[in-house]
Design a protein around this motif. Structure first.
Motif, short mmCIF file in Angstrom:
data_model
loop_
_atom_site.label_atom_id
_atom_site.label_comp_id
_atom_site.label_asym_id
_atom_site.label_seq_id
_atom_site.Cartn_x
_atom_site.Cartn_y
_atom_site.Cartn_z
N MET A 1 58.96 34.10 41.16
CA MET A 1 58.90 33.40 42.64
C MET A 1 58.95 34.25 43.56
O MET A 1 58.06 33.81 44.65
N MET A 2 59.46 35.36 43.51
CA MET A 2 59.27 36.32 44.49
C MET A 2 57.95 36.84 44.80
O MET A 2 57.33 36.85 45.92
N ARG A 3 57.26 37.10 43.90
CA ARG A 3 55.65 37.64 43.76
C ARG A 3 54.81 36.40 44.48
O ARG A 3 53.95 36.88 45.13
N SER A 4 55.15 35.10 44.11
CA SER A 4 54.34 34.17 44.74
C SER A 4 54.62 33.61 46.16
O SER A 4 53.76 33.75 46.69
N ILE A 5 55.70 34.00 46.79
CA ILE A 5 55.98 34.09 48.05
C ILE A 5 55.38 35.35 48.90
O ILE A 5 54.35 35.20 49.92
N TRP B 1 63.41 29.58 50.10
CA TRP B 1 62.03 30.50 50.11
C TRP B 1 62.26 30.84 48.37
O TRP B 1 61.22 31.53 47.87
N GLY B 2 63.32 31.08 47.61
CA GLY B 2 63.53 31.48 46.45
C GLY B 2 63.26 30.65 45.35
O GLY B 2 63.27 30.81 44.18
N GLY B 3 63.16 29.05 45.85
CA GLY B 3 63.03 27.97 44.87
C GLY B 3 63.75 26.90 44.87
O GLY B 3 64.74 26.98 45.92
N PRO B 4 63.89 25.96 44.31
CA PRO B 4 64.57 24.56 44.41
C PRO B 4 66.05 24.43 43.99
O PRO B 4 66.88 23.83 44.24
N ASP B 5 66.31 25.57 43.25
CA ASP B 5 67.75 25.76 42.91
C ASP B 5 68.56 26.38 43.75
O ASP B 5 69.83 26.53 43.30
N VAL B 6 68.12 26.62 44.90
CA VAL B 6 69.07 27.15 45.90
C VAL B 6 69.93 26.00 46.26
O VAL B 6 69.30 24.83 46.65
N PRO B 7 71.23 26.08 46.20
CA PRO B 7 72.19 24.91 46.21
C PRO B 7 72.21 24.12 47.68
O PRO B 7 72.29 22.88 47.49
N ALA B 8 71.86 24.86 48.75
CA ALA B 8 72.04 24.30 50.07
C ALA B 8 71.24 24.80 50.89
O ALA B 8 71.24 26.13 50.84
N THR B 9 70.34 24.35 51.47
CA THR B 9 69.60 25.00 52.70
C THR B 9 70.19 25.23 54.18
O THR B 9 69.95 26.02 55.06
N LEU B 10 71.25 24.30 54.47
CA LEU B 10 72.07 24.38 55.81
C LEU B 10 73.59 24.05 55.24
O LEU B 10 73.89 23.26 54.46
N SER B 11 74.40 25.07 55.56
CA SER B 11 75.81 25.13 55.31
C SER B 11 76.75 25.29 56.47
O SER B 11 76.35 25.89 57.51
N LYS B 12 77.87 24.85 56.49
CA LYS B 12 79.11 25.43 57.32
C LYS B 12 79.83 26.37 56.72
O LYS B 12 80.22 26.18 55.36
N ASP C 1 63.37 21.36 59.76
CA ASP C 1 63.15 21.36 58.30
C ASP C 1 61.64 21.96 58.15
O ASP C 1 60.67 21.15 58.32
N GLN C 2 61.46 22.96 57.45
CA GLN C 2 60.08 23.22 57.36
C GLN C 2 59.44 22.89 56.24
O GLN C 2 58.26 23.19 55.87
N GLY C 3 60.37 22.34 55.31
CA GLY C 3 59.81 21.53 54.03
C GLY C 3 59.40 22.28 52.81
O GLY C 3 59.70 22.00 51.70
N HIS C 4 58.87 23.57 53.10
CA HIS C 4 58.20 24.26 52.04
C HIS C 4 59.36 24.81 51.07
O HIS C 4 60.22 25.35 51.51
N ILE C 5 59.14 24.43 49.61
CA ILE C 5 59.85 24.95 48.69
C ILE C 5 59.09 26.25 47.99
O ILE C 5 58.15 26.03 47.59
N ALA C 6 59.66 27.55 48.16
CA ALA C 6 58.86 28.60 47.50
C ALA C 6 57.48 28.85 47.92
O ALA C 6 56.73 29.11 47.00
N GLY C 7 57.03 28.51 49.29
CA GLY C 7 55.86 28.44 49.65
C GLY C 7 54.90 27.56 49.22
O GLY C 7 53.78 27.75 49.51
N GLN C 8 55.33 26.39 48.46
CA GLN C 8 54.46 25.27 47.93
C GLN C 8 54.21 24.42 49.24
O GLN C 8 54.98 24.20 50.05
N PRO C 9 53.15 23.87 48.95
CA PRO C 9 52.81 22.67 50.24
C PRO C 9 54.01 21.75 50.13
O PRO C 9 54.55 21.29 49.23
N SER C 10 54.16 21.41 51.43
CA SER C 10 55.47 20.53 51.85
C SER C 10 55.05 19.06 51.18
O SER C 10 53.72 18.47 51.37
N ALA C 11 56.22 18.39 50.86
CA ALA C 11 55.80 17.04 50.23
C ALA C 11 55.85 16.03 51.65
O ALA C 11 56.12 16.55 52.60
N ALA C 12 55.43 14.92 51.26
CA ALA C 12 55.42 13.82 52.31
C ALA C 12 56.88 13.86 52.94
O ALA C 12 57.90 13.56 52.48
N GLY C 13 56.97 13.86 54.39
CA GLY C 13 58.27 13.52 55.32
C GLY C 13 59.21 14.84 55.06
O GLY C 13 60.11 14.81 55.57
#
Length: 407
Positions: A1-5, A86-97, A142-154
């Motif tokens: 994943m890191m190499r891909s980014i 940036w590391g992939g979809p298994d990051v538990p949350a992208t915004l936190s308190k 929300d920049q949308g991209h997961i691990a550098g992949q194209p963003s999904a609709a919305g």
């Protein structure tokens, strides 16, 4: 994943230290402001409200995919942080308190676990930049991209979340004209409450060529406009050689990143920005930017090259008087631009403030800033067990200012 980014181009003085929140004092002919660490981690812990999920996060070493990027503080002093996926979809949350649990600060998904669900276009996918305005409304980019992949609709969107009522009050999904769903890298946002306008930087890193630009969002009409698309003002500078602690950032290919740091003057009349891969501070009259009828040619002609900076910059912020505070990546610190004289000086330098990122004002007039060793993380060199200094820190810096968002 890191190499891909890396392949896709996520190119994204001395001091005395007393750790665990105590003061840092720097030797200088001019006294440095008081600086302290308010939170630090070698690996980021999550409070997910689910013991099994928290255990899996640790045992699967998912923490190696999580990087601390931004911090913002609301009117009550509560801290919020971003961890773009940036590391992939298994990051538990992208915004936190940040919440205190078991004697340490942990990241609690915000606004909720559900609002951080990967694949749900209504939820947050990958948040890097966000702002909390004077009304305690959080503007979430929300920049949308997961691990550098194209963003999904919305997935690429701006959400306004009212912290007082804990509810969404508005959202805007960026069109293809606003952002390129393959190339764009929506980076940071500043807010003009007086006129209901937000200004956004797009670093444009996910293609072979940089696709940088600025985006202007009008809250009242709920529409946006992209400007300065792929211009010299929003791309990297030729021959830029990015080094931190005398080491190149990215060991194999140079880091190339377009429009990044952004700040709005206290009177809201001037927008400032920089490209991460460069040393130039630019500005534009916001009256021109707010008027969607202003031609692209007129905007390009009106751009001012304000200064050549002593270091490239990631995060920027202004106080109510228009002074600029700019993180200095090549110097491990923060620079200051005086609004009256235009003079640029060193504000804070500390050898352990490596890759200072987003800046935030706190209610008491202090500045908060994240340092996250992004240069180590993107090159897969981060030690999550026994680093020489903690990988992730939130610093509080004496400033005696008022946020640019105030009246």
């Amino acid at each position: 994943m890191m190499r891909s980014i890396r392949r896709l181009g996520l190119a994204l003085a001395s001091a005395m230290i007393i750790s665990n929140g105590a003061a840092f004092a720097a030797a200088s002919s001019n006294a440095m402001p008081h600086v302290e660490v308010v939170a630090e981690w070698n690996r980021l812990p999550y409070d997910l409200g689910d013991a099994q999920a928290e255990q899996a996060y640790q045992s699967n070493q998912t923490y190696k995919k999580v990087l601390l990027q931004g911090v913002k503080v609301d009117s009550h002093g509560t801290m919020y942080v971003s961890t773009a996926r940036w590391g992939g979809p298994d990051v538990p949350a992208t915004l936190s308190k940040l919440v205190r649990k078991n004697g340490q600060w942990e990241l609690q998904p915000f606004p909720s676990v559900a609002m951080n669900k990967v694949g749900d276009r209504q939820a947050l996918q990958s948040v890097l930049g966000f702002e909390i305005d004077r009304n305690d409304v959080m503007w979430i980019l929300d920049q949308g991209h997961i691990a550098g992949q194209p963003s999904a609709a919305g997935a690429e969107k701006l959400i306004l979340w009212d912290l007082k009522t804990d509810r969404e009050i508005q959202r805007y999904e960026f069109s293809d004209a606003d952002s390129d769903k393959k190339c764009s890298f929506l980076n940071d946002v500043v807010v003009d409450n007086d006129r209901g306008v937000a200004y956004i930087t797009d670093s444009g890193i996910f293609c072979d060529h940089l696709h940088g630009g600025l985006i202007v969002y009008d809250q009242k009409s709920n529409r946006a406009r992209r400007v300065l698309d792929q211009t010299v003002f929003t791309t990297d500078e030729a021959g830029f050689n990015f080094r931190i602690d005398n080491e190149p950032v990215l060991s194999k290919t140079p880091m190339r990143t377009g429009a990044d740091g952004i700040a709005l003057s206290g009177d809201k009349r001037t927008l400032y920005w920089t490209n991460l891969s460069g040393h130039t501070l630019y500005s534009l009259d916001t009256a021109l930017l707010r008027n969607f009828e202003t031609s692209e040619a007129a905007l390009r002609t009106a751009v001012k090259r304000v200064a050549t900076l002593p270091s490239n910059t990631d995060g920027m912020i202004a106080d109510r008087s228009g002074n600029l505070y700019m993180t200095a990546l090549e110097m491990n610190g923060i620079n200051f631009r005086d609004a009256k004289t235009g003079a640029i000086s060193t504000y804070v330098i500390h050898p352990e403030m490596v890759w200072p990122d987003t800046l935030s004002w706190s209610p008491d007039g202090s500045l908060y800033v994240v340092s996250g060793h992004l240069n180590k993380w993107v090159d897969n060199q981060m030690d999550f067990d026994h680093p020489a200094v903690p990988n992730f820190r939130i610093w509080k810096i004496e400033a005696h200012g008022k946020s640019y968002t105030t009246k």
